[in-house]
Design a protein around this motif. Structure first.
Motif, PDB file in Angstrom:
ATOM      1  N   LEU A   1       0.829  -1.195   0.000  1.00 50.15           N
ATOM      2  CA  LEU A   1       0.000   0.000   0.000  1.00 50.15           C
ATOM      3  C   LEU A   1       0.870   1.254   0.000  1.00 50.15           C
ATOM      4  O   LEU A   1       0.539   2.254  -0.623  1.00 50.15           O
TER       5      LEU A   1
ATOM      6  N   GLY B   1       2.285   6.422  -1.499  1.00 49.04           N
ATOM      7  CA  GLY B   1       1.185   5.462  -1.414  1.00 49.04           C
ATOM      8  C   GLY B   1       0.159   5.859  -0.370  1.00 49.04           C
ATOM      9  O   GLY B   1      -0.058   7.035  -0.123  1.00 49.04           O
ATOM     10  N   GLU B   2      -0.464   4.849   0.223  1.00 50.12           N
ATOM     11  CA  GLU B   2      -1.547   5.112   1.161  1.00 50.12           C
ATOM     12  C   GLU B   2      -1.175   4.616   2.554  1.00 50.12           C
ATOM     13  O   GLU B   2      -0.681   3.503   2.716  1.00 50.12           O
TER      14      GLU B   2
ATOM     15  N   ASP C   1      -2.722   3.790   6.260  1.00 51.13           N
ATOM     16  CA  ASP C   1      -3.919   3.626   7.084  1.00 51.13           C
ATOM     17  C   ASP C   1      -3.605   2.697   8.256  1.00 51.13           C
ATOM     18  O   ASP C   1      -2.431   2.397   8.514  1.00 51.13           O
ATOM     19  N   MET C   2      -4.658   2.205   8.954  1.00 48.91           N
ATOM     20  CA  MET C   2      -4.400   1.407  10.145  1.00 48.91           C
ATOM     21  C   MET C   2      -3.771   0.043   9.822  1.00 48.91           C
ATOM     22  O   MET C   2      -3.265  -0.621  10.717  1.00 48.91           O
ATOM     23  N   SER C   3      -3.757  -0.344   8.530  1.00 49.06           N
ATOM     24  CA  SER C   3      -3.170  -1.645   8.193  1.00 49.06           C
ATOM     25  C   SER C   3      -1.647  -1.590   8.124  1.00 49.06           C
ATOM     26  O   SER C   3      -0.987  -2.602   8.284  1.00 49.06           O
TER      27      SER C   3
ATOM     28  N   TYR D   1      -2.847   9.103   0.472  1.00 47.97           N
ATOM     29  CA  TYR D   1      -3.915   8.939   1.448  1.00 47.97           C
ATOM     30  C   TYR D   1      -3.306   8.818   2.833  1.00 47.97           C
ATOM     31  O   TYR D   1      -2.350   8.072   3.042  1.00 47.97           O
ATOM     32  N   LEU D   2      -3.876   9.546   3.773  1.00 47.70           N
ATOM     33  CA  LEU D   2      -3.386   9.509   5.153  1.00 47.70           C
ATOM     34  C   LEU D   2      -4.603   9.613   6.066  1.00 47.70           C
ATOM     35  O   LEU D   2      -5.343  10.589   6.003  1.00 47.70           O
ATOM     36  N   ASP D   3      -4.841   8.588   6.884  1.00 42.07           N
ATOM     37  CA  ASP D   3      -5.995   8.670   7.775  1.00 42.07           C
ATOM     38  C   ASP D   3      -5.534   8.927   9.210  1.00 42.07           C
ATOM     39  O   ASP D   3      -4.367   9.258   9.444  1.00 42.07           O
ATOM     40  N   SER D   4      -6.434   8.763  10.189  1.00 40.51           N
ATOM     41  CA  SER D   4      -6.070   9.089  11.565  1.00 40.51           C
ATOM     42  C   SER D   4      -4.943   8.195  12.080  1.00 40.51           C
ATOM     43  O   SER D   4      -4.132   8.625  12.899  1.00 40.51           O
ATOM     44  N   ALA D   5      -4.863   6.976  11.572  1.00 42.76           N
ATOM     45  CA  ALA D   5      -3.758   6.099  11.976  1.00 42.76           C
ATOM     46  C   ALA D   5      -2.431   6.646  11.450  1.00 42.76           C
ATOM     47  O   ALA D   5      -1.394   6.537  12.106  1.00 42.76           O
TER      48      ALA D   5
ATOM     49  N   GLN E   1      -1.520   9.579  13.617  1.00 46.56           N
ATOM     50  CA  GLN E   1      -0.999   9.028  14.859  1.00 46.56           C
ATOM     51  C   GLN E   1       0.469   8.599  14.689  1.00 46.56           C
ATOM     52  O   GLN E   1       1.289   8.798  15.582  1.00 46.56           O
TER      53      GLN E   1
END
Lengths: 114, 552
Positions: free
Chosen positions: A3, A21-22, A24-26, A55-59, A62
């Motif tokens: 990812l 890339g992306e 996330d929590m994975s 892509y960058l989420d809350s994970a 963090q």
């Protein structure tokens, strides 16, 4: 396909980790571990470049805070490159943490601050 | 009969052995050798080595009225004679008897290229214990020679003491002289057959075993090997970063093992360059450079395309490969591509890219020339036939089946191998109903599906990425709720109406207050990205409903 990818560059006293890339929590935890392990103790600063992150989420956010803590405990400084209008910048804005994260527009700007 | 193949020299006999003199001037009775003459019948050599030797031994046994007959073939690598076929003493073959060249009865026949007669086995230095065990009393053997090369030994044996005379020797020499070229041909034939089998095995091991479910798109592929020689056709389907799909097809010039091995190298190299996200044209340029750098001259045609499922954009580049065909809605057409040389054809090949937009439900089909090239039929005529056959197909699988059915002859086999690979840009449904495992790894796939759906609705990029971010956070919460050891799942329903999208994420876990700043940030993101958010939490599970107005 992974990812996200990390590419490192060693520059005098700074290590540059360029993410793409992306995130996330994975994969956030393993990226954090990889960057922490790769940053040598003698480096004064780590520059994490999120310019190519789609892509960058809350994970992912963090991850940046944790990385900052990791480095601080080793007496190292974290510098983050996020250009305005980039997906990572939008995420920081939506999460309301823009003011708490010191970022640079470009890699050169981050280098100059050393 | 040519006796010049045999070199007779005076050889000192060893214990019990009699070295026979040339038998050329002995006339062999026609009735005795009629069947032996047929041993050089070319038809015999095409039956394969096993069958040929079997036939040969039976004829020799009958012609000489002996109890046993055996053939040992010379193995150059080990410099040994290996028992290859026998009648009457089959154990010799079963036990894989090996005789060193130059030693014993057979070894001396081979090394010295002489015929040897042993009247009584008990008084001779026989290395092969099986001959003694079986009670063989007398032996006669001759070397098998083809164009000056020793290829083995043919010997006969008798259970009763028997004096093999020069007439017997002449018969055995006729058999040897007639059989030797046949054995060599059959051996060669077997070797080729073996290479063919290895090539097929290699070819199969190099092609994708099963098509990965890349980006959730319907795909299909076929590979049909040529009937006599394996070619160098290949296809590939792989995932690229950002949920895109790479489709490759190619055809290495040449046949057999080398073409199959080269195909494997090109397929791997293309995949490696493609992962670097160079795009189709640059990927082919790098592959061309790779082919130029090969020590042996090589040439191949290839096409490579990248499909972005979010936007349905297909970028294609070709290196002298046949143009792909687009199939959908009852129509099929050739995608014209800019002309370009095959890989390895010119020192600095450059390739152009073309972008086509796949309509909903449209399929792109790549194929190799083995599908459409037929003797005395024009290429365009074949492609027209192909198009007519597949235009009504609804799925990639059906396209492959119809193409093979219409163009691959039922009988007579294929002259060249055939590869087909098809990828469909499937319909995006009006509403999404997804049932997903509570595994962080599903998030990326979910985001891709959601982006495609929002793209189809005509939602602008910025709004789409904010909605995607919010849904991702709600799903991350659902995954975190699934703390029970049993495999857990959650649901995502998305629909659009009256200028807004409504997305519902539900799970069967208890809602837990956000732990730490991380989850708190997740909720902040949801709130900031959507117009309306409601969270219903009950014993049975948690439901997050989010709405957002869209501008189209």
């Amino acid at each position: 396909v992974r990812l996200a990818d990390v590419q490192y560059a060693d520059e005098d006293s700074a290590v540059i980790a360029r993410l793409s890339g992306e995130i996330d929590m994975s994969n956030a935890d393993s990226i954090r571990d990889a960057i922490t392990d790769t940053t040598p103790n003698h480096a004064l600063m780590l520059i994490v470049d999120l310019t190519d992150v789609d892509y960058l989420d809350s994970a992912g956010i963090q991850l940046l805070f944790r990385l900052e803590e990791d480095l601080r405990s080793r007496g190292q400084k974290l510098s983050i490159v996020i250009p305005a209008g980039s997906p990572a910048n939008d995420s920081l804005t939506l999460a309301g943490v823009s003011r708490h994260v010191h970022t640079h527009e470009t890699l050169d700007e981050a280098r100059r601050e050393q | 009969m040519r006796n010049t193949d045999l070199e007779f020299r005076e050889v000192a006999p060893r214990a019990g052995q009699i070295v026979l003199s040339p038998a050329a001037h002995y006339v062999v009775r026609p009735s005795q050798i009629r069947t032996l003459y047929q041993l050089s019948d070319p038809a015999l050599s095409e039956m394969g080595l096993e069958e040929f030797l079997d036939e040969l031994l039976l004829r020799v046994r009958d012609a000489l009225a002996v109890d046993t007959v055996a053939i040992l073939l010379y193995d150059e690598e080990s410099q040994q004679l290996v028992a290859r076929a026998a009648k009457g003493i089959e154990e010799e073959v079963e036990q894989g008897v090996r005789i060193p060249n130059g030693v014993g009865f057979a070894g001396r026949i081979a090394a010295e290229r002489v015929a040897i007669f042993i009247a009584d086995v008990d008084h001779a230095d026989i290395l092969n214990p099986i001959l003694r065990q079986k009670g063989i009393r007398s032996l006669l053997g001759v070397p098998l020679i083809v164009e000056g090369d020793l290829i083995g030994v043919l010997h006969v044996g008798s259970l009763r003491p028997r004096v093999f005379g020069e007439r017997d020797l002449a018969v055995l020499q006729v058999a040897a002289a007639r059989a030797a070229p046949g054995i060599e041909r059959a051996r060669l034939f077997s070797a080729l057959e073996h290479e063919h089998r290895v090539a097929i095995l290699l070819q199969r091991s190099l092609l994708p075993k099963h098509l990965v479910d890349v980006a959730g798109l319907p795909t299909a592929a076929r590979y049909l090997p040529a009937s006599d020689e394996v070619g160098g056709d290949w296809y590939d389907l792989f995932e690229l970063p950002r949920g895109r799909l790479g489709v490759a097809i190619g055809d290495v010039v040449g046949h057999g093992l080398r073409a199959a091995a080269l195909m494997g190298q090109l397929r791997t190299a293309l995949h490696a360059y493609a992962l670097e996200e160079h795009g189709p044209a640059r990927t082919l340029e790098l592959l061309d450079r790779f082919v130029q750098a090969m020590p042996e001259q090589a040439m191949a045609t290839a096409a490579y395309a990248v499909l972005d499922p979010d936007t349905a954009a297909l970028r294609i580049a070709s290196a002298g490969h046949l143009p792909p065909v687009l199939v959908g809605h009852g129509e099929a057409r050739v995608v014209e591509l800019p002309g370009a040389p095959p890989l390895g054809a010119f020192p600095y090949g450059s390739f152009e890219e073309r972008e086509v937009s796949l309509g909903s439900g449209e399929t792109v089909v790549f194929y190799t020339d083995g599908l459409v090239e037929r003797p005395r039929v024009g290429l365009m005529e074949s492609i027209e036939k192909f198009i007519a056959a597949v235009r009504g197909a609804a799925s990639p699988d059906e396209i492959c089946d119809l193409a093979v059915g219409a163009l691959v002859p039922l009988e007579g086999g294929l002259r060249d191998d055939v590869a087909i690979v098809a990828v469909q840009h499937d319909e995006v449904p009006a509403a999404l109903r997804l049932h997903l495992p509570a595994d962080p790894r599903t998030l990326a796939q979910l985001r891709r599906t959601l982006r495609r759906w929002l793209h189809k609705l005509g939602v602008d990029r910025r709004t789409a990425s904010e909605i995607t971010l919010a849904v991702n956070e709600a799903c991350a919460n659902a995954i975190q709720h699934a703390y029970s050891p049993a495999p857990a799942e959650f649901d995502v329903h998305a629909s659009a109406s009256d200028g807004e999208v409504m997305i519902e994420v539900s799970d069967t876990g208890r809602w837990r207050s956000p732990r730490g700043q991380n989850r708190g940030r997740g909720l902040t993101i949801i709130d900031a990205s959507m117009d309306e958010v409601s969270i219903e939490s009950a014993e049975t599970g948690t439901r997050v409903v989010m709405r957002r107005g869209i501008r189209r």
